[in-house]
Design an enzyme around this catalytic site. Structure first.
Site, short mmCIF file in Angstrom:
data_model
loop_
_atom_site.label_atom_id
_atom_site.label_comp_id
_atom_site.label_asym_id
_atom_site.label_seq_id
_atom_site.Cartn_x
_atom_site.Cartn_y
_atom_site.Cartn_z
N ASP A 48 0.87 -1.04 -0.11
CA ASP A 48 -0.03 -0.03 -0.01
C ASP A 48 0.96 1.40 0.12
O ASP A 48 1.64 1.36 0.65
CB ASP A 48 -0.85 0.16 1.20
N TYR B 105 5.29 -8.06 9.30
CA TYR B 105 5.09 -6.38 9.52
C TYR B 105 5.42 -6.00 10.70
O TYR B 105 5.14 -6.88 11.71
CB TYR B 105 3.63 -5.97 8.83
N ASP C 199 -7.28 2.78 8.31
CA ASP C 199 -6.06 3.39 8.53
C ASP C 199 -6.16 4.89 8.67
O ASP C 199 -7.36 5.42 8.86
CB ASP C 199 -5.06 3.04 7.26
#
Length: 306
Positions: A47, A75, A89
């Site tokens: 992303d 991650y 987000d």
């Protein structure tokens, strides 16, 4: 009007530390132009709002980029609890706010429910498609469609930092896992909602971000320095069993013929190395090793038949 340059024949892998705000394809094109490479591809998108490891493939390495699509990813993510957004987000609009009241003991107990095989509902803000249209485009129009839950595996879920209303986690997960959804689901389980404040990919398979180069550093390098950054194509295949062929096997395999070897499968994917007349070993490609010791070519490097 002059002919457009096609670029150089470059084979190898650049482990890029992608910056926040840049799409995976934009990052790829910047590195491709810096190398003046003819053929390039990446191993799955990261992303724009995420940073971290993005393996970029050039030349023959692009033949093996799909192998990393199925690899585990790792991650580091910071979750902000108590605030839920439209996108899951920090880019989205706030849709609800609730005061986080949990302690570390409760947090740890909730995390235990998200380890191992779990189900996730893919987010509307994703590249998944409905009738050929990406879901994120529908989401931007205010539309929402039903999505079926998918099974994913969270093999690692460790706490790096706990500082309410935020916590930083290390997540190692299977293909298809949405970290945004994981953060949101943990927030719901805690009764306060949540969204991702930041996301950084630290590993793809056995490739680590500690081996990567930043885009700024790469663009500042000389042509010679950039070529030294390139890893060999077989770096993408380091988790596969290695099979070495003799000269006769090398000749047959290079033309797409199956060979018999001492090892056996069951139907196991392997990396295959041939031998040149001077004794030098080289990557030929990927094959499938059967239980009857038959090795069948699947994808060969362009130079395998040279």
């Amino acid at each position: 009007m002059g002919r457009r340059r096609k670029g150089l024949k470059i084979d190898g892998v650049v482990l890029l530390d992608k910056p926040v705000g840049l799409s995976s394809n934009a990052a790829l094109q910047k590195v491709r132009r810096a190398l003046n490479a003819h053929k390039a591809g990446h191993t799955g998108t990261l992303d724009p709002l995420a940073s971290g490891l993005l393996p970029l493939c050039f030349g023959d390495a692009t033949k093996f980029s799909a192998d990393l699509l199925h690899a585990e990813k790792e991650y580091e993510t910071t979750i902000r609890f108590g605030v839920k957004t439209t996108t899951g987000d920090a880019e989205g609009e706030v849709v609800s706010e609730r005061e986080p009241t949990f302690d570390y003991k409760t947090f740890s107990e909730v995390l235990e429910n998200f380890r191992g095989e779990i189900e996730q509902v893919p987010p509307m803000y994703s590249a998944l498609k409905k009738d050929g249209v990406p879901l994120y485009k529908l989401a931007r129009k205010g539309e929402e469609i039903e999505r079926k839950p998918r099974k994913v595996v969270i093999s690692t879920l460790d706490v790096l930092d706990f500082n309410p209303p935020e916590a930083t986690l290390v997540v190692r997960c299977s293909k298809g896992t949405y970290i945004r959804v994981l953060g949101e689901d943990i927030g719901e389980a805690l009764g306060c909602g949540a969204h991702l404040k930041s996301l950084r990919r630290t590993a793809v398979g056995d490739l680590r971000n500690s081996e990567s180069v930043t885009l700024a550093d790469f663009e500042a390098m000389s042509e010679e320095e950039r070529l030294k950054v390139l890893l060999l194509p077989d770096r993408l295949l380091s988790t596969l069993v290695r099979i070495d062929l003799d000269e006769a096997q090398t000749e047959r395999f290079s033309h797409g013929g199956k060979v018999f070897v001492d090892e056996s499968g069951p139907e196991e994917k392997v990396r295959v190395y041939g031998i040149r007349p001077d004794g030098e070993r080289f990557l030929m490609g990927v094959g499938r090793l059967e239980s009857n010791q038959e090795l069948i070519p699947e994808r060969l490097c362009a130079f395998a038949a040279e």
